[in-house]
Design a protein around this motif. Structure first.
Motif, mmCIF file in Angstrom:
data_model
loop_
_atom_site.group_PDB
_atom_site.id
_atom_site.type_symbol
_atom_site.label_atom_id
_atom_site.label_comp_id
_atom_site.label_asym_id
_atom_site.label_seq_id
_atom_site.Cartn_x
_atom_site.Cartn_y
_atom_site.Cartn_z
ATOM 1 N N ILE A 1 0.126 -3.943 -14.190
ATOM 2 C CA ILE A 1 1.264 -4.323 -13.604
ATOM 3 C C ILE A 1 1.019 -5.212 -11.883
ATOM 4 O O ILE A 1 1.346 -5.855 -11.678
ATOM 5 C CB ILE A 1 2.296 -3.656 -13.049
ATOM 6 C CG1 ILE A 1 2.798 -2.555 -14.637
ATOM 7 C CG2 ILE A 1 3.427 -3.460 -12.255
ATOM 8 C CD1 ILE A 1 3.517 -1.261 -14.691
ATOM 9 N N VAL A 2 0.432 -4.946 -11.052
ATOM 10 C CA VAL A 2 -0.202 -5.406 -10.074
ATOM 11 C C VAL A 2 -1.908 -4.867 -9.916
ATOM 12 O O VAL A 2 -2.196 -3.639 -10.175
ATOM 13 C CB VAL A 2 0.292 -5.125 -9.116
ATOM 14 C CG1 VAL A 2 0.429 -3.540 -8.500
ATOM 15 C CG2 VAL A 2 0.008 -5.296 -7.666
ATOM 16 N N LYS A 3 -2.844 -5.968 -9.689
ATOM 17 C CA LYS A 3 -4.053 -5.389 -9.207
ATOM 18 C C LYS A 3 -3.997 -5.576 -7.636
ATOM 19 O O LYS A 3 -3.843 -5.412 -7.226
ATOM 20 C CB LYS A 3 -5.389 -6.949 -10.003
ATOM 21 C CG LYS A 3 -4.486 -6.711 -11.328
ATOM 22 C CD LYS A 3 -5.947 -8.027 -11.464
ATOM 23 C CE LYS A 3 -5.599 -7.923 -13.341
ATOM 24 N NZ LYS A 3 -7.099 -8.411 -14.168
ATOM 25 N N ALA A 4 -5.433 -4.539 -7.277
ATOM 26 C CA ALA A 4 -5.771 -4.692 -6.144
ATOM 27 C C ALA A 4 -6.075 -5.274 -5.713
ATOM 28 O O ALA A 4 -6.251 -7.057 -6.085
ATOM 29 C CB ALA A 4 -6.748 -3.181 -6.322
ATOM 30 N N GLY A 5 -5.332 -5.503 -4.279
ATOM 31 C CA GLY A 5 -5.925 -6.795 -3.135
ATOM 32 C C GLY A 5 -4.380 -8.359 -3.231
ATOM 33 O O GLY A 5 -4.420 -9.114 -3.197
ATOM 34 N N LYS A 6 -3.624 -7.453 -5.011
ATOM 35 C CA LYS A 6 -2.107 -8.243 -4.884
ATOM 36 C C LYS A 6 -1.096 -7.697 -4.397
ATOM 37 O O LYS A 6 -0.977 -6.628 -4.132
ATOM 38 C CB LYS A 6 -2.188 -8.232 -6.393
ATOM 39 C CG LYS A 6 -3.490 -9.176 -6.677
ATOM 40 C CD LYS A 6 -3.917 -10.153 -6.754
ATOM 41 C CE LYS A 6 -4.982 -10.969 -7.345
ATOM 42 N NZ LYS A 6 -5.400 -12.661 -6.667
ATOM 43 N N SER A 7 -0.239 -8.842 -3.644
ATOM 44 C CA SER A 7 0.962 -8.422 -3.623
ATOM 45 C C SER A 7 1.602 -7.997 -3.933
ATOM 46 O O SER A 7 1.509 -7.491 -5.017
ATOM 47 C CB SER A 7 1.695 -9.873 -2.879
ATOM 48 O OG SER A 7 0.877 -10.723 -1.966
ATOM 49 N N VAL A 8 2.664 -6.223 -3.106
ATOM 50 C CA VAL A 8 3.958 -5.727 -3.762
ATOM 51 C C VAL A 8 4.854 -6.325 -3.507
ATOM 52 O O VAL A 8 5.047 -6.252 -2.447
ATOM 53 C CB VAL A 8 3.513 -4.499 -3.197
ATOM 54 C CG1 VAL A 8 4.269 -3.648 -3.724
ATOM 55 C CG2 VAL A 8 2.603 -3.833 -3.722
ATOM 56 N N THR A 9 4.980 -7.171 -4.918
ATOM 57 C CA THR A 9 6.774 -7.470 -3.812
ATOM 58 C C THR A 9 8.003 -6.583 -4.268
ATOM 59 O O THR A 9 7.715 -5.680 -5.396
ATOM 60 C CB THR A 9 6.785 -8.797 -4.614
ATOM 61 O OG1 THR A 9 6.797 -8.698 -6.176
ATOM 62 C CG2 THR A 9 5.787 -9.857 -4.562
ATOM 63 N N ASP A 10 8.988 -6.953 -4.523
ATOM 64 C CA ASP A 10 9.971 -6.406 -4.880
ATOM 65 C C ASP A 10 9.701 -6.444 -7.062
ATOM 66 O O ASP A 10 10.797 -4.878 -7.064
ATOM 67 C CB ASP A 10 11.794 -6.716 -4.560
ATOM 68 C CG ASP A 10 11.829 -6.823 -2.975
ATOM 69 O OD1 ASP A 10 11.315 -5.275 -2.254
ATOM 70 O OD2 ASP A 10 12.769 -7.326 -2.726
ATOM 71 N N ALA A 11 9.935 -7.666 -7.191
ATOM 72 C CA ALA A 11 9.646 -7.197 -8.692
ATOM 73 C C ALA A 11 9.116 -6.495 -9.185
ATOM 74 O O ALA A 11 8.926 -6.063 -10.096
ATOM 75 C CB ALA A 11 9.464 -8.748 -8.920
ATOM 76 N N VAL A 12 7.605 -6.624 -8.483
ATOM 77 C CA VAL A 12 6.260 -5.649 -8.601
ATOM 78 C C VAL A 12 6.717 -4.464 -8.608
ATOM 79 O O VAL A 12 6.199 -3.329 -10.015
ATOM 80 C CB VAL A 12 5.253 -5.739 -8.073
ATOM 81 C CG1 VAL A 12 4.062 -4.336 -8.493
ATOM 82 C CG2 VAL A 12 4.983 -7.365 -8.401
ATOM 83 N N ALA A 13 7.406 -3.522 -7.243
ATOM 84 C CA ALA A 13 7.820 -2.634 -7.380
ATOM 85 C C ALA A 13 8.767 -1.736 -8.441
ATOM 86 O O ALA A 13 8.878 -0.361 -8.708
ATOM 87 C CB ALA A 13 8.513 -2.159 -6.393
ATOM 88 N N LYS A 14 9.861 -3.372 -9.023
ATOM 89 C CA LYS A 14 10.799 -2.361 -9.904
ATOM 90 C C LYS A 14 10.178 -2.295 -11.572
ATOM 91 O O LYS A 14 10.253 -0.707 -12.170
ATOM 92 C CB LYS A 14 11.509 -3.948 -10.681
ATOM 93 C CG LYS A 14 12.618 -3.403 -11.601
ATOM 94 C CD LYS A 14 13.615 -5.022 -11.736
ATOM 95 C CE LYS A 14 14.865 -4.460 -12.290
ATOM 96 N NZ LYS A 14 15.388 -5.684 -12.506
ATOM 97 N N LYS A 15 8.880 -2.989 -11.448
ATOM 98 C CA LYS A 15 8.392 -2.890 -13.113
ATOM 99 C C LYS A 15 7.285 -1.586 -12.796
ATOM 100 O O LYS A 15 7.101 -0.753 -13.790
ATOM 101 C CB LYS A 15 6.788 -4.110 -13.131
ATOM 102 C CG LYS A 15 7.494 -5.250 -13.454
ATOM 103 C CD LYS A 15 6.891 -6.287 -13.297
ATOM 104 C CE LYS A 15 7.471 -8.122 -13.769
ATOM 105 N NZ LYS A 15 6.340 -8.803 -14.218
ATOM 106 N N LEU A 16 6.639 -1.528 -11.650
ATOM 107 C CA LEU A 16 6.008 0.186 -11.393
ATOM 108 C C LEU A 16 6.954 1.196 -11.344
ATOM 109 O O LEU A 16 6.157 2.455 -12.310
ATOM 110 C CB LEU A 16 6.190 0.005 -9.812
ATOM 111 C CG LEU A 16 4.322 -0.561 -9.663
ATOM 112 C CD1 LEU A 16 4.059 -0.672 -8.268
ATOM 113 C CD2 LEU A 16 3.001 -0.161 -10.478
ATOM 114 N N VAL A 17 8.767 1.448 -10.648
ATOM 115 C CA VAL A 17 9.575 2.582 -11.575
ATOM 116 C C VAL A 17 9.922 2.272 -12.647
ATOM 117 O O VAL A 17 9.751 3.880 -13.451
ATOM 118 C CB VAL A 17 9.811 2.497 -10.023
ATOM 119 C CG1 VAL A 17 11.393 2.810 -10.841
ATOM 120 C CG2 VAL A 17 10.622 2.048 -8.955
#
Length: 313
Positions: free
Chosen positions: A245-261
């Motif tokens: 979903i997101v790799k180390a060093g990559k930005s955590v955006t609202d869209a990424v946060a939604k996928k994580l949840v």
């Protein structure tokens, strides 16, 4: 870890401990003076109140205790100056003129409102600059690439300072217009840039940007009410299917946060995308707020790769 207790930025420089110790002792002295003179003020109000002294005593206090206290304070200040400040300053000045074989030289040319960073290129020699060649869009420092062979491989960036870790750095700071102040908080470096002068500033980074980011790491709970701006993940996070979903060093955006949840991940470790900045500590005009640059500290091998990539562009 003095910087943590005093609320200072992360100390990532070889000389930072000495700077922080001086700041600590100055704070201790100021606290003692504040408390001491405050108690003395309260004592005088009580001791010389009208109820206890209905008749004025024009001779006043005959003791010289306050004079002795002032002498002690002066001696402490002299000790801080002669015992810490002057020796440290002497060491820094010598470090700026004494270099080792691996010393990296960089020119910092300030202007309203940007930092022009000039690297000498593969030959290690700075190319000639000419004010007549200055073009704010294509050649902000007036580098003579056509007339000087040493200038052909030079690298110029705007607001982006890249350096290797554990390597002596000497920055020659100057300015194209007004006085600015070159400030690297994590390096404990601050130097005014004076028109017509080139002033050497020396320091050695002891941590990479990734290591500084780890020092500033925190865990956030998702979903988060705070704005997810300027932060990156400090480890890889994948969904139930194993897909990243997101790799180390990559930005955590609202869209990424939604996928994580959605994947059932509600806590993640994050750090600042830019852990170290260049600031201007001198009011230099209406656009002073724009005098913000970024400091990136590489491993030595990664720094050489970055130089090679810049040379190809």
């Amino acid at each position: 870890m003095i910087w943590k207790h005093l609320g200072l930025p992360v100390d990532a420089s070889a000389h930072g401990v000495q700077i922080d110790k001086l700041i600590l002792w100055v704070h201790v002295l100021m606290i003692v003076l504040f408390v001491g003179w405050g108690l003395f003020f309260l004592y005088t109000i009580f001791r010389f109140r009208r109820g206890a002294n209905p008749k004025a005593d024009h001779d006043g206090v005959k003791t010289h205790a306050s004079s002795y206290l002032e002498a002690v304070v002066a001696l402490i200040e002299v000790a801080l100056l002669i015992g810490i400040s002057i020796p440290f300053w002497s060491w820094k000045v010598n470090a700026a003129v004494t270099e080792s074989p691996d010393t990296v030289h960089i020119r910092i040319v300030a202007q309203q409102f940007a930092w022009n960073i000039h690297y000498p290129g593969k030959d290690g020699i700075f190319g000639r600059s000419d004010i007549k060649l200055v073009n704010e869009q294509t050649n902000p420092i007036g580098l003579d690439r056509a007339g000087d062979p040493h200038a052909k491989d030079d690298i110029v960036t705007i607001n982006q300072l890249h350096i290797p870790v554990d390597t002596p750095i000497i920055c020659e700071v100057t300015t194209k217009d007004v006085i600015h102040s070159f400030f690297l908080p994590v390096m404990r470096v601050k130097q005014d840039t004076i028109p017509g002068m080139s002033i050497p500033v020396s320091f050695t980074a002891t941590m990479t940007s990734d290591q500084i980011r780890e020092q500033l790491a925190k865990t956030i709970t998702l979903p988060s009410e705070q704005k997810l701006e300027g932060i990156v993940a400090l480890q890889d996070y994948a969904g139930k299917d194993g897909k990243a979903i997101v790799k180390a060093g990559k930005s955590v955006t609202d869209a990424v946060a939604k996928k994580l949840v959605e994947a059932g991940i509600t806590e993640i470790r994050v750090g600042p995308r830019v852990p170290a900045e260049i600031a201007c500590a001198q009011l230099c005009g209406l656009g002073h707020y724009r005098m913000k640059g970024f400091l990136t500290i590489h491993e030595k091998s990664d720094y050489q790769k970055w130089l090679a990539e810049q040379a190809e562009e």
